[in-house]
Design a protein around this motif. Structure first.
Motif, PDB file in Angstrom:
ATOM      1  N   GLY A  72       0.817  -1.216   0.000  1.00 23.37           N
ATOM      2  CA  GLY A  72       0.000   0.000   0.000  1.00 23.37           C
ATOM      3  C   GLY A  72       0.845   1.256   0.000  1.00 23.37           C
ATOM      4  O   GLY A  72       0.559   2.213  -0.726  1.00 23.37           O
ATOM      5  N   LEU A  73       1.913   1.248   0.798  1.00 30.00           N
ATOM      6  CA  LEU A  73       2.812   2.399   0.849  1.00 30.00           C
ATOM      7  C   LEU A  73       3.532   2.595  -0.484  1.00 30.00           C
ATOM      8  O   LEU A  73       3.724   3.728  -0.932  1.00 30.00           O
ATOM      9  CB  LEU A  73       3.808   2.252   1.990  1.00 30.00           C
ATOM     10  N   ILE A  74       3.902   1.509  -1.124  1.00 26.74           N
ATOM     11  CA  ILE A  74       4.533   1.592  -2.448  1.00 26.74           C
ATOM     12  C   ILE A  74       3.549   2.200  -3.450  1.00 26.74           C
ATOM     13  O   ILE A  74       3.921   3.082  -4.236  1.00 26.74           O
ATOM     14  CB  ILE A  74       5.024   0.200  -2.918  1.00 26.74           C
ATOM     15  N   ASP A  75       2.322   1.750  -3.411  1.00 20.86           N
ATOM     16  CA  ASP A  75       1.308   2.280  -4.333  1.00 20.86           C
ATOM     17  C   ASP A  75       1.111   3.779  -4.120  1.00 20.86           C
ATOM     18  O   ASP A  75       1.038   4.549  -5.086  1.00 20.86           O
ATOM     19  CB  ASP A  75      -0.017   1.538  -4.162  1.00 20.86           C
ATOM     20  N   TYR A  76       1.000   4.199  -2.853  1.00 22.35           N
ATOM     21  CA  TYR A  76       0.861   5.629  -2.558  1.00 22.35           C
ATOM     22  C   TYR A  76       2.103   6.395  -3.009  1.00 22.35           C
ATOM     23  O   TYR A  76       1.992   7.478  -3.583  1.00 22.35           O
ATOM     24  CB  TYR A  76       0.654   5.871  -1.064  1.00 22.35           C
ATOM     25  N   ALA A  77       3.271   5.836  -2.745  1.00 24.11           N
ATOM     26  CA  ALA A  77       4.520   6.502  -3.107  1.00 24.11           C
ATOM     27  C   ALA A  77       4.600   6.721  -4.619  1.00 24.11           C
ATOM     28  O   ALA A  77       5.018   7.788  -5.078  1.00 24.11           O
ATOM     29  CB  ALA A  77       5.716   5.698  -2.612  1.00 24.11           C
ATOM     30  N   LYS A  78       4.197   5.729  -5.396  1.00 24.57           N
ATOM     31  CA  LYS A  78       4.220   5.871  -6.855  1.00 24.57           C
ATOM     32  C   LYS A  78       3.347   7.040  -7.305  1.00 24.57           C
ATOM     33  O   LYS A  78       3.742   7.819  -8.176  1.00 24.57           O
ATOM     34  CB  LYS A  78       3.744   4.581  -7.529  1.00 24.57           C
ATOM     35  N   GLU A  79       2.169   7.156  -6.718  1.00 23.25           N
ATOM     36  CA  GLU A  79       1.275   8.259  -7.067  1.00 23.25           C
ATOM     37  C   GLU A  79       1.881   9.603  -6.685  1.00 23.25           C
ATOM     38  O   GLU A  79       1.820  10.565  -7.454  1.00 23.25           O
ATOM     39  CB  GLU A  79      -0.070   8.098  -6.363  1.00 23.25           C
ATOM     40  N   ILE A  80       2.463   9.666  -5.502  1.00 22.69           N
ATOM     41  CA  ILE A  80       3.061  10.914  -5.031  1.00 22.69           C
ATOM     42  C   ILE A  80       4.249  11.303  -5.889  1.00 22.69           C
ATOM     43  O   ILE A  80       4.417  12.470  -6.249  1.00 22.69           O
ATOM     44  CB  ILE A  80       3.445  10.803  -3.540  1.00 22.69           C
ATOM     45  N   VAL A  81       5.095  10.335  -6.227  1.00 22.52           N
ATOM     46  CA  VAL A  81       6.246  10.610  -7.081  1.00 22.52           C
ATOM     47  C   VAL A  81       5.765  11.174  -8.414  1.00 22.52           C
ATOM     48  O   VAL A  81       6.268  12.200  -8.879  1.00 22.52           O
ATOM     49  CB  VAL A  81       7.108   9.343  -7.302  1.00 22.52           C
ATOM     50  N   THR A  82       4.796  10.532  -9.015  1.00 24.57           N
ATOM     51  CA  THR A  82       4.280  10.992 -10.309  1.00 24.57           C
ATOM     52  C   THR A  82       3.719  12.401 -10.191  1.00 24.57           C
ATOM     53  O   THR A  82       4.049  13.278 -11.001  1.00 24.57           O
ATOM     54  CB  THR A  82       3.194  10.026 -10.835  1.00 24.57           C
ATOM     55  N   ASP A  83       2.900  12.632  -9.182  1.00 26.00           N
ATOM     56  CA  ASP A  83       2.305  13.964  -9.004  1.00 26.00           C
ATOM     57  C   ASP A  83       3.352  15.028  -8.703  1.00 26.00           C
ATOM     58  O   ASP A  83       3.161  16.196  -9.032  1.00 26.00           O
ATOM     59  CB  ASP A  83       1.260  13.939  -7.883  1.00 26.00           C
ATOM     60  N   SER A  84       4.454  14.625  -8.097  1.00 23.49           N
ATOM     61  CA  SER A  84       5.523  15.569  -7.760  1.00 23.49           C
ATOM     62  C   SER A  84       6.362  15.952  -8.971  1.00 23.49           C
ATOM     63  O   SER A  84       7.012  16.990  -8.972  1.00 23.49           O
ATOM     64  CB  SER A  84       6.449  14.970  -6.698  1.00 23.49           C
ATOM     65  N   VAL A  85       6.340  15.109  -9.987  1.00 25.23           N
ATOM     66  CA  VAL A  85       7.252  15.280 -11.115  1.00 25.23           C
ATOM     67  C   VAL A  85       6.579  15.836 -12.362  1.00 25.23           C
ATOM     68  O   VAL A  85       7.152  16.679 -13.050  1.00 25.23           O
ATOM     69  CB  VAL A  85       7.942  13.928 -11.438  1.00 25.23           C
ATOM     70  N   THR A  86       5.383  15.361 -12.680  1.00 24.00           N
ATOM     71  CA  THR A  86       4.788  15.735 -13.968  1.00 24.00           C
ATOM     72  C   THR A  86       3.275  15.619 -13.967  1.00 24.00           C
ATOM     73  O   THR A  86       2.724  14.796 -13.245  1.00 24.00           O
ATOM     74  CB  THR A  86       5.350  14.853 -15.105  1.00 24.00           C
ATOM     75  N   ASP A  87       2.658  16.443 -14.790  1.00 23.38           N
ATOM     76  CA  ASP A  87       1.231  16.320 -15.060  1.00 23.38           C
ATOM     77  C   ASP A  87       1.025  15.713 -16.450  1.00 23.38           C
ATOM     78  O   ASP A  87      -0.105  15.415 -16.825  1.00 23.38           O
ATOM     79  CB  ASP A  87       0.550  17.693 -15.027  1.00 23.38           C
ATOM     80  N   ASP A  88       2.110  15.562 -17.187  1.00 19.44           N
ATOM     81  CA  ASP A  88       2.026  15.142 -18.584  1.00 19.44           C
ATOM     82  C   ASP A  88       2.191  13.641 -18.806  1.00 19.44           C
ATOM     83  O   ASP A  88       1.850  13.151 -19.879  1.00 19.44           O
ATOM     84  CB  ASP A  88       3.080  15.876 -19.416  1.00 19.44           C
ATOM     85  N   LEU A  89       2.732  12.931 -17.827  1.00 21.47           N
ATOM     86  CA  LEU A  89       2.960  11.497 -17.972  1.00 21.47           C
ATOM     87  C   LEU A  89       2.194  10.737 -16.900  1.00 21.47           C
ATOM     88  O   LEU A  89       2.026  11.227 -15.785  1.00 21.47           O
ATOM     89  CB  LEU A  89       4.451  11.161 -17.845  1.00 21.47           C
ATOM     90  N   THR A  90       1.760   9.540 -17.240  1.00 21.17           N
ATOM     91  CA  THR A  90       1.119   8.680 -16.252  1.00 21.17           C
ATOM     92  C   THR A  90       2.207   8.018 -15.406  1.00 21.17           C
ATOM     93  O   THR A  90       3.399   8.033 -15.767  1.00 21.17           O
ATOM     94  CB  THR A  90       0.289   7.574 -16.922  1.00 21.17           C
ATOM     95  N   THR A  91       1.790   7.405 -14.329  1.00 22.33           N
ATOM     96  CA  THR A  91       2.730   6.662 -13.484  1.00 22.33           C
ATOM     97  C   THR A  91       3.430   5.594 -14.308  1.00 22.33           C
ATOM     98  O   THR A  91       4.646   5.430 -14.219  1.00 22.33           O
ATOM     99  CB  THR A  91       1.995   6.035 -12.283  1.00 22.33           C
ATOM    100  N   GLU A  92       2.676   4.877 -15.112  1.00 26.34           N
ATOM    101  CA  GLU A  92       3.251   3.797 -15.924  1.00 26.34           C
ATOM    102  C   GLU A  92       4.273   4.331 -16.927  1.00 26.34           C
ATOM    103  O   GLU A  92       5.323   3.722 -17.129  1.00 26.34           O
ATOM    104  CB  GLU A  92       2.139   3.032 -16.657  1.00 26.34           C
TER     105      GLU A  92
END
Length: 108
Positions: free
Chosen positions: A26-46
């Motif tokens: 669960g923490l990994i899943d949340y971390a992935k979302e946070i990392v993505t949101d922290s870096v870009t609005d143009d790319l998905t997590t994948e």
């Protein structure tokens, strides 16, 4: 490369049981979302994970680890996490500016 609960638990020497594995995943899943949101609005997590696997995984592990030991991030995020986010953000911005369609293999 994708961060898995078992891999992170091995690195952190966390005893494996169903509850801890579910917590860490669960923490990994949340971390992935946070990392993505922290870096870009143009790319998905994948997309981010595929294009910059080493940096994305490092940021994910770093944040998930911090959240495991301090769910509230009482002192904020670690300097290591901040450094990786800045580096990853810069890579994304440079590649977007270039219109890069490479596979991220130039990642450092």
């Amino acid at each position: 490369m994708a961060v898995t609960a078992s891999e992170l638990m091995d690195e952190l020497h966390i005893d494996t049981d169903d509850i801890e594995t579910k917590t860490v995943q669960g923490l990994i899943d949340y971390a992935k979302e946070i990392v993505t949101d922290s870096v870009t609005d143009d790319l998905t997590t994948e997309q981010l994970e595929t294009k910059y696997p080493k940096l994305f995984d490092l940021a994910t592990k770093n944040l998930a680890t911090s959240m495991y030991y301090d769910r509230e991030l009482t002192n904020g995020t670690s300097k290591g996490y901040q450094m990786v986010i800045i580096h990853l953000s810069a890579k994304v911005a440079i590649d977007m500016k270039k219109g890069s369609d490479d596979d991220g293999s130039n990642e450092i």
